[in-house]
Design a protein around this motif. Structure first.
Motif, PDB file in Angstrom:
ATOM      1  N   LEU A  80       0.957  -1.317  -0.012  1.00 56.42           N
ATOM      2  CA  LEU A  80      -0.064  -0.050   0.076  1.00 56.42           C
ATOM      3  C   LEU A  80       0.810   1.282  -0.060  1.00 56.42           C
ATOM      4  CD1 LEU A  80      -2.784  -1.156   2.406  1.00 56.42           C
ATOM      5  CD2 LEU A  80      -3.041  -1.020   0.072  1.00 56.42           C
ATOM      6  N   THR A  81       2.060   1.142   0.817  1.00 58.94           N
ATOM      7  CA  THR A  81       2.715   2.401   0.707  1.00 58.94           C
ATOM      8  C   THR A  81       3.452   2.754  -0.464  1.00 58.94           C
ATOM      9  OG1 THR A  81       3.327   2.230   3.160  1.00 58.94           O
ATOM     10  CG2 THR A  81       4.858   3.285   1.844  1.00 58.94           C
ATOM     11  N   ALA A  82       3.930   1.364  -1.266  1.00 55.89           N
ATOM     12  CA  ALA A  82       4.469   1.659  -2.516  1.00 55.89           C
ATOM     13  C   ALA A  82       3.450   2.214  -3.482  1.00 55.89           C
ATOM     14  CB  ALA A  82       4.934   0.186  -3.052  1.00 55.89           C
ATOM     15  N   ARG A  83       2.240   1.957  -3.536  1.00 56.88           N
ATOM     16  CA  ARG A  83       1.130   2.679  -4.361  1.00 56.88           C
ATOM     17  C   ARG A  83       1.012   3.940  -3.964  1.00 56.88           C
ATOM     18  NH1 ARG A  83      -3.274  -2.338  -3.515  1.00 56.88           N
ATOM     19  NH2 ARG A  83      -2.118  -4.146  -4.802  1.00 56.88           N
ATOM     20  N   ALA A  84       1.104   4.254  -2.679  1.00 60.56           N
ATOM     21  CA  ALA A  84       0.870   5.674  -2.505  1.00 60.56           C
ATOM     22  C   ALA A  84       2.090   6.644  -3.004  1.00 60.56           C
ATOM     23  CB  ALA A  84       0.807   5.784  -0.896  1.00 60.56           C
ATOM     24  N   LEU A  85       3.178   5.866  -3.240  1.00 59.77           N
ATOM     25  CA  LEU A  85       4.449   6.683  -3.585  1.00 59.77           C
ATOM     26  C   LEU A  85       4.669   7.083  -5.223  1.00 59.77           C
ATOM     27  CD1 LEU A  85       7.140   4.794  -1.714  1.00 59.77           C
ATOM     28  CD2 LEU A  85       6.585   7.254  -1.236  1.00 59.77           C
TER      29      LEU A  85
END
Length: 232
Positions: A80-85
């Motif tokens: 999820l963090t990767a997608r938010a980046l």
């Protein structure tokens, strides 16, 4: 030097631990002897805390099943963090961001329940409970480095999900998964700097005199150094 200063070699050891501490992600298995772990936790427990509230609580995760569950929680948040980046998603996914399954010890640090009862130093700054617990984590980190052990702070998790897994009481809040144990080697520089994710800012750019943005005369205006000179 004042009469209260440590001897030169003792002071150097303190500064060495500070400068060589690393947020470790690569571990070598092994174990941490119980007496060493007690020393590290005692160092953490001697951290300063606002109003002497001592908001830190430590949960030692020993079961393989629970450790794997915590790893799954971290992996879900990693995606999820990767997608938010956005544009840096692929770059982030190539980073090793945790050692939950590899470290000899796994500690969960939580803020205690009932923290709202502590008003001293928190009436206008309630976040000082987190600041105090962070000091405890830093104490543990520096002591671990002095003992030759690596430690990594993992914050990629859903606090509510972690709270259920660990049976936290209402009001308690997890803030860190600490991976702790022997390592093959310490990174020569912070891993995220080595991987060119970010760089340490020059110290001179972060210290002001009198008001925001006014450069401090502690530093040469042309200085780009990011650290201070160690004691001699």
């Amino acid at each position: 030097m004042t009469v209260h200063a440590f001897a030169a070699d003792e002071a150097k050891a303190v500064y060495r631990a500070i400068h060589e501490r690393r947020d470790m992600r690569h571990f070598a298995g092994g174990e941490v002897a119980p007496e060493v772990l007690r020393r590290l936790l005692d160092a953490a427990h001697h951290a300063p805390s606002v109003g002497f509230m001592q908001p830190w609580r430590f949960i030692r995760v020993r079961g393989e099943g629970l450790r794997r569950q915590l790893h799954e929680v971290v992996e879900r948040e990693r995606v999820l963090t990767a997608r938010a980046l956005g544009q840096r998603e692929d770059e982030f996914m190539r980073l090793k961001v945790q050692g939950v399954l590899d470290a000899a010890e796994l500690l969960v640090v939580t803020l205690a329940d009932g923290r709202e009862q502590h008003v001293f130093g928190r009436r206008t700054l309630p976040q000082m409970d987190l600041a105090s617990a962070s000091c405890a984590i830093q104490n543990l980190w520096l002591a671990a480095r002095a003992e030759g052990l690596g430690m990594g702070w993992v914050s990629l998790f859903d606090p509510a999900e972690l709270g259920v897994l660990l049976g936290l009481p209402e009001g308690a809040e997890p803030i860190a998964l600490l991976c702790l144990g022997p390592v093959h080697a310490f990174y020569e520089e912070p891993m995220l700097q080595r991987e060119r994710w970010a760089r340490r800012a020059p110290l001179a750019s972060l210290v002001f005199d009198e008001s925001w943005g006014r450069p401090s005369d502690l530093f040469d205006p042309s200085s780009t150094s990011s650290s201070c000179v160690e004691p001699t």
